[in-house]
Motif scaffolding. Sequence first.
Motif, PDB file in Angstrom:
ATOM      1  N   LYS A   1       6.016 -35.572  -2.347  1.00 19.06           N
ATOM      2  CA  LYS A   1       6.386 -36.793  -2.513  1.00 19.06           C
ATOM      3  C   LYS A   1       6.131 -37.455  -0.913  1.00 19.06           C
ATOM      4  O   LYS A   1       5.915 -38.679  -1.151  1.00 19.06           O
ATOM      5  CB  LYS A   1       7.901 -36.893  -2.710  1.00 19.06           C
ATOM      6  CG  LYS A   1       8.038 -36.417  -4.391  1.00 19.06           C
ATOM      7  CD  LYS A   1       9.269 -36.275  -4.868  1.00 19.06           C
ATOM      8  CE  LYS A   1       9.944 -37.524  -4.958  1.00 19.06           C
ATOM      9  NZ  LYS A   1      11.174 -37.581  -5.784  1.00 19.06           N
ATOM     10  N   GLN A   2       6.267 -36.793  -0.080  1.00 17.04           N
ATOM     11  CA  GLN A   2       5.876 -37.484   1.217  1.00 17.04           C
ATOM     12  C   GLN A   2       4.562 -37.662   1.813  1.00 17.04           C
ATOM     13  O   GLN A   2       4.467 -38.714   2.262  1.00 17.04           O
ATOM     14  CB  GLN A   2       6.767 -36.432   2.539  1.00 17.04           C
ATOM     15  CG  GLN A   2       7.923 -36.242   2.648  1.00 17.04           C
ATOM     16  CD  GLN A   2       8.595 -35.310   3.405  1.00 17.04           C
ATOM     17  OE1 GLN A   2       7.806 -34.487   3.806  1.00 17.04           O
ATOM     18  NE2 GLN A   2      10.106 -35.442   3.774  1.00 17.04           N
TER      19      GLN A   2
ATOM     20  N   GLU B   1       3.386 -36.137  -9.021  1.00 21.19           N
ATOM     21  CA  GLU B   1       4.371 -35.567  -8.099  1.00 21.19           C
ATOM     22  C   GLU B   1       4.565 -34.157  -8.386  1.00 21.19           C
ATOM     23  O   GLU B   1       5.577 -33.756  -8.213  1.00 21.19           O
ATOM     24  CB  GLU B   1       5.585 -36.444  -8.268  1.00 21.19           C
ATOM     25  CG  GLU B   1       5.405 -37.646  -7.645  1.00 21.19           C
ATOM     26  CD  GLU B   1       6.776 -38.566  -7.820  1.00 21.19           C
ATOM     27  OE1 GLU B   1       7.835 -38.097  -8.121  1.00 21.19           O
ATOM     28  OE2 GLU B   1       6.458 -39.665  -7.137  1.00 21.19           O
TER      29      GLU B   1
ATOM     30  N   PHE C   1      11.430 -26.840  -4.449  1.00 23.20           N
ATOM     31  CA  PHE C   1      11.903 -27.903  -3.941  1.00 23.20           C
ATOM     32  C   PHE C   1      11.451 -28.319  -2.467  1.00 23.20           C
ATOM     33  O   PHE C   1      11.177 -29.589  -2.291  1.00 23.20           O
ATOM     34  CB  PHE C   1      13.500 -27.881  -3.789  1.00 23.20           C
ATOM     35  CG  PHE C   1      13.980 -27.573  -5.262  1.00 23.20           C
ATOM     36  CD1 PHE C   1      13.653 -28.604  -6.187  1.00 23.20           C
ATOM     37  CD2 PHE C   1      15.022 -26.731  -5.479  1.00 23.20           C
ATOM     38  CE1 PHE C   1      14.234 -28.605  -7.355  1.00 23.20           C
ATOM     39  CE2 PHE C   1      15.740 -26.844  -6.754  1.00 23.20           C
ATOM     40  CZ  PHE C   1      15.200 -27.525  -7.695  1.00 23.20           C
ATOM     41  N   ARG C   2      11.223 -27.597  -1.678  1.00 24.28           N
ATOM     42  CA  ARG C   2      10.547 -27.720  -0.489  1.00 24.28           C
ATOM     43  C   ARG C   2       9.203 -28.476  -0.499  1.00 24.28           C
ATOM     44  O   ARG C   2       8.848 -29.544  -0.087  1.00 24.28           O
ATOM     45  CB  ARG C   2      10.602 -26.394   0.699  1.00 24.28           C
ATOM     46  CG  ARG C   2      10.571 -26.904   1.920  1.00 24.28           C
ATOM     47  CD  ARG C   2      10.714 -25.677   3.089  1.00 24.28           C
ATOM     48  NE  ARG C   2      10.482 -24.293   2.488  1.00 24.28           N
ATOM     49  CZ  ARG C   2      11.489 -23.541   2.119  1.00 24.28           C
ATOM     50  NH1 ARG C   2      12.696 -23.626   2.045  1.00 24.28           N
ATOM     51  NH2 ARG C   2      11.096 -22.210   1.402  1.00 24.28           N
TER      52      ARG C   2
ATOM     53  N   HIS D   1       7.807 -29.479  -3.259  1.00 22.80           N
ATOM     54  CA  HIS D   1       7.840 -30.811  -4.126  1.00 22.80           C
ATOM     55  C   HIS D   1       8.312 -31.896  -3.154  1.00 22.80           C
ATOM     56  O   HIS D   1       7.861 -33.169  -3.340  1.00 22.80           O
ATOM     57  CB  HIS D   1       8.852 -30.671  -5.331  1.00 22.80           C
ATOM     58  CG  HIS D   1       8.765 -31.818  -6.362  1.00 22.80           C
ATOM     59  ND1 HIS D   1       9.975 -32.894  -6.240  1.00 22.80           N
ATOM     60  CD2 HIS D   1       8.000 -32.284  -7.018  1.00 22.80           C
ATOM     61  CE1 HIS D   1       9.621 -33.602  -7.082  1.00 22.80           C
ATOM     62  NE2 HIS D   1       8.565 -33.466  -7.494  1.00 22.80           N
ATOM     63  N   ARG D   2       9.387 -31.753  -2.309  1.00 23.35           N
ATOM     64  CA  ARG D   2       9.621 -32.777  -1.426  1.00 23.35           C
ATOM     65  C   ARG D   2       8.457 -33.297  -0.567  1.00 23.35           C
ATOM     66  O   ARG D   2       8.270 -34.451  -0.237  1.00 23.35           O
ATOM     67  CB  ARG D   2      10.850 -32.327  -0.587  1.00 23.35           C
ATOM     68  CG  ARG D   2      11.546 -33.479   0.267  1.00 23.35           C
ATOM     69  CD  ARG D   2      12.740 -32.994   1.095  1.00 23.35           C
ATOM     70  NE  ARG D   2      12.399 -32.246   2.066  1.00 23.35           N
ATOM     71  CZ  ARG D   2      12.741 -30.718   2.073  1.00 23.35           C
ATOM     72  NH1 ARG D   2      13.238 -30.284   1.378  1.00 23.35           N
ATOM     73  NH2 ARG D   2      12.178 -30.089   3.253  1.00 23.35           N
ATOM     74  N   ARG D   3       7.847 -32.339  -0.124  1.00 23.01           N
ATOM     75  CA  ARG D   3       6.595 -32.766   0.638  1.00 23.01           C
ATOM     76  C   ARG D   3       5.494 -33.213   0.008  1.00 23.01           C
ATOM     77  O   ARG D   3       4.858 -34.247   0.551  1.00 23.01           O
ATOM     78  CB  ARG D   3       6.210 -31.374   1.449  1.00 23.01           C
ATOM     79  CG  ARG D   3       7.062 -30.763   2.385  1.00 23.01           C
ATOM     80  CD  ARG D   3       6.822 -29.640   2.935  1.00 23.01           C
ATOM     81  NE  ARG D   3       7.899 -28.796   4.055  1.00 23.01           N
ATOM     82  CZ  ARG D   3       7.935 -28.076   4.329  1.00 23.01           C
ATOM     83  NH1 ARG D   3       6.990 -27.226   3.827  1.00 23.01           N
ATOM     84  NH2 ARG D   3       9.017 -27.485   5.071  1.00 23.01           N
TER      85      ARG D   3
ATOM     86  N   PHE E   1       2.409 -28.111   1.356  1.00 22.65           N
ATOM     87  CA  PHE E   1       2.871 -28.843   0.177  1.00 22.65           C
ATOM     88  C   PHE E   1       2.126 -28.301  -0.979  1.00 22.65           C
ATOM     89  O   PHE E   1       1.865 -28.991  -2.004  1.00 22.65           O
ATOM     90  CB  PHE E   1       2.797 -30.317   0.275  1.00 22.65           C
ATOM     91  CG  PHE E   1       1.433 -31.072   0.757  1.00 22.65           C
ATOM     92  CD1 PHE E   1       0.529 -31.145  -0.051  1.00 22.65           C
ATOM     93  CD2 PHE E   1       1.320 -31.058   2.432  1.00 22.65           C
ATOM     94  CE1 PHE E   1      -0.675 -31.637   0.415  1.00 22.65           C
ATOM     95  CE2 PHE E   1       0.072 -31.575   2.627  1.00 22.65           C
ATOM     96  CZ  PHE E   1      -0.828 -31.778   1.886  1.00 22.65           C
TER      97      PHE E   1
END
Length: 113
Positions: free
Chosen positions: A83-84, A28, A76-77, A79-81, A51
């Motif tokens: 994980k998606q 991740e 953060f954007r 990293h969030r992607r 990402f």
Amino acid sequence: MLKNSRFCLCPSRYEVASPRVMEAFYAECVPVLISDGYVPPFSDVLNWKAFSISVAVKDIPNIKQILMGISQNQYFRLHRRVKQVQRHFVINGPAKRFDIFHMVIHSVWLGVL
């Protein structure tokens, strides 16, 4: 160590794909694709710019500055992607919708592989 990292360096070599990319998703962390002309897996359906970070081989000496220049919000954007899209790189038994099995089958259907 990868699990505690924000970014995972994914240098490509002569092979089609680097195992580091898969390791980055499992850990991740945001993949940093180091290559000239590397076509990431499933780039026909995934927007890798959303990402990951791409770094040209000539820019390797500046990689620290490049990564330090990424703001907290941008990280953060990314990293969030990560994980998606992680689910697209997971092997399930039996296969689950949108996992790597289905991504490969979709690429075959498109005639990419």
